[in-house]
Design an enzyme around this catalytic site. Structure first.
Site, PDB file in Angstrom:
ATOM      1  N   SER A 124     -48.953 -13.665 -22.722  1.00  0.00           N
ATOM      2  CA  SER A 124     -47.982 -14.655 -23.197  1.00  0.00           C
ATOM      3  C   SER A 124     -46.564 -14.133 -23.017  1.00  0.00           C
ATOM      4  CB  SER A 124     -48.246 -14.914 -24.683  1.00  0.00           C
ATOM      5  OG  SER A 124     -47.156 -15.565 -25.274  1.00  0.00           O
ATOM      6  N   TYR A 149     -50.336 -11.741 -33.742  1.00  0.00           N
ATOM      7  CA  TYR A 149     -50.832 -12.422 -32.533  1.00  0.00           C
ATOM      8  C   TYR A 149     -50.164 -11.817 -31.291  1.00  0.00           C
ATOM      9  CZ  TYR A 149     -50.556 -15.739 -28.717  1.00  0.00           C
ATOM     10  OH  TYR A 149     -50.558 -16.293 -27.469  1.00  0.00           O
ATOM     11  N   LYS A 153     -51.558  -9.446 -27.885  1.00  0.00           N
ATOM     12  CA  LYS A 153     -51.330  -9.673 -26.446  1.00  0.00           C
ATOM     13  C   LYS A 153     -50.756  -8.408 -25.804  1.00  0.00           C
ATOM     14  CE  LYS A 153     -52.971 -13.766 -26.117  1.00  0.00           C
ATOM     15  NZ  LYS A 153     -54.265 -13.927 -25.453  1.00  0.00           N
TER      16      LYS A 153
END
Ligand code: UFG
Length: 337
Positions: A124, A149, A153
Site C-alpha cells: 500500500s 495495519y 504492510k
C-alpha cells in the site's frame, strides 16, 4: 498456469481472479470468508463462465495451507491479498492485525520460498506516510507506520525482501496500491464493506442511495486548493490488470532483481470535494455532504508517480475517474436490488 489467489473472494482479489480466468489461468482461491461471502464465487462464475477451485482456509492455519499445497503441487505463482485492512480497527486491535497479516504471510512463505514459487504481494502507498515529495516515486523513503495495519504492510515488504535475498531463485513483486475504487464493468462484483463503510467511495455511494446520512467531508482546512485531502483513485479493473501484467513478468522470469517494487495508481491527484463533484457529474445523482473536522491519521496528499510500471512493464490505466465512479454507482444499485 495454475495460480493461487489468497483472499480471492475479497474486493481486489475477486477482480483479479476474473481476469486470471479470462486469460485462461487455472485459479485456486483460498479465502476464510472473514470479510466477504460465498456469493462472490457465484458472481465470478457468472462473469467468466469458469469455475475456480475454492477452499475456505485461514492462512494462519499452517497445516491446512500446507495440505492445500500438497494437493496442488504445480502452483506456478501466488498472488497474496488475504489480510485485514481496516486502519481504525488495527489501532484498536493491533494483535488481530499482527497475528493475521504477519502469521498468514509467514505460513505462505514457509511453503513458497523453498519451492521458489514467485509471489505478488499487495502492499500500500500507506508505507510512504505523509509524502515529502509529490508525485511519489518508489524511491520515496518508507516512513514510520501510522497504524498497525500500515506496519503489517511495511513488515510484509521487509520479510519478503529478506526471503528473496536469502533464497536464490525466489522472486517477488511488491505492489504499492494507491486508492482502489469502482467495481467490475458487469456490476456483479465490487466493494462490499460490512457495516458502516470507512472509505470514501463506499460511504459516498450509500449516502447517494439514501442508506446513510450525509457523507462527512473530513476537513476542508488542509493546505490544498480546495482545503480537502488529495488522493490517487484508481479503477479496480485497472489495478487488477496491473496484477496480470506483473504476474506475467514474474512467470516469464523477466525480473532484474529478486524483489521489484511498483506503485500502482492513476498518477493523478483528486481532492475529496472534486470526487464528490465528479460523482454527481458522472451519475446525475446528488450526494448529501457535511463538512466536519479532520480525521485522525489522514495524510494531506498522496498520488503516484507511475513511470516505473508504465515504462518497465508497459502497464497503463484505461479508465477515468468518472468511469470508476459510475461503476461504483452501478454496483451499489445492483446490491440494493
Ligand atoms: N474521507 C471523507 N469521508 C469519508 C471517508 C473518507 O472525507 O467518509 C476522505 C478521507 O479523509 C481521505 C479520502 O476521503 O482524505 C480517502 O479516504 P479513504 O478512507 O477512502 O482512503 P485512505 O486514503 O484513508 O486509505 C486508503 C486505504 C488504506 C490505505 C491508505 C493509504 O483505505 O487501506 O489508503 O494511504 F492504507
Amino acid at each position: 498456469m495454475k495460480v493461487l489467489v489468497t483472499g480471492g473472494l475479497g474486493y481486489i482479489g475477486s477482480h483479479v481472479t476474473t481476469l486470471l480466468l479470462e486469460r485462461n489461468h487455472e485459479v485456486i482461491i483460498l479465502d476464510d470468508l472473514s470479510n466477504t461471502s460465498l456469493s462472490v464465487l457465484n458472481s465470478i462464475e457468472n462473469i467468466t463462465q469458469k469455475k475456480p477451485f475454492y477452499e475456505q482456509i485461514n492462512l494462519c492455519d499452517a497445516a491446512a495451507v500446507k495440505a492445500l499445497f500438497d494437493r496442488h503441487n504445480d502452483v506456478a505463482g501466488v498472488i497474496h491479498f488475504a489480510a485485514h485492512k481496516a486502519v481504525a480497527e488495527s489501532v484498536a486491535q493491533p494483535l488481530k492485525y499482527y497475528h493475521n497479516n504477519i502469521e498468514g504471510l509467514l505460513n505462505l512463505l514457509d511453503l513458497l520460498v523453498p519451492k521458489k514459487i514467485p509471489l505478488l504481494f499487495s502492499s500500500s502507498c500507506t508505507v510512504y506516510g505523509n509524502a515529502d515529495e509529490l508525485p511519489i516515486t518508489e524511491h520515496h523513503p518508507v516512513k514510520a507506520a501510522a497504524s498497525p495495519y500500515g506496519a503489517t504492510k511495511q513488515m510484509g515488504e521487509q520479510i519478503i525482501t529478506d526471503c528473496c535475498n536469502a533464497q536464490a531463485g525466489f522472486h517477488a513483486i511488491l505492489l504499492r496500491y494507491f486508492n482502489p475504487i469502482g467495481a467490475h464493468t458487469s456490476a456483479q462484483i465490487g466493494e462490499a464493506p460490512q457495516g458502516v463503510p470507512q472509505n470514501l467511495i463506499p460511504y459516498l455511494v450509500e449516502a447517494a442511495a439514501g442508506k446513510r446520512p450525509a457523507l462527512q467531508i473530513f476537513g476542508t482546512d488542509y493546505p490544498t486548493p480546495d482545503g480537502s485531502c488529495i488522493r490517487d483513485y484508481i479503477h479496480v479493473m485497472d489495478l487488477a490488470d496491473a496484477h496480470i501484467v506483473c504476474l506475467a513478468h514474474l512467470l516469464e522470469k523477466k525480473q532484474t532483481s529478486p524483489t521489484e517494487i511498483y506503485n500502482v495508481g492513476s498518477g493523478k491527484g483528486h481532492s475529496v470535494l472534486e470526487v464528490v463533484t465528479a460523482f454527481e457529474k458522472a451519475t446525475g445523482i446528488s450526494v448529501p455532504t457535511k463538512i466536519v473536522g479532520r480525521r485522525k491519521g489522514d495524510v494531506l496528499q498522496a498520488y503516484a508517480d507511475t513511470t516505473k510500471i508504465n515504462t518497465q512493464l508497459g502497464w497503463k490505466t484505461k479508465y477515468s475517474l468518472e468511469e470508476a465512479l459510475r461503476s461504483a454507482w452501478a454496483w451499489e444499485q445492483r446490491r440494493n436490488n
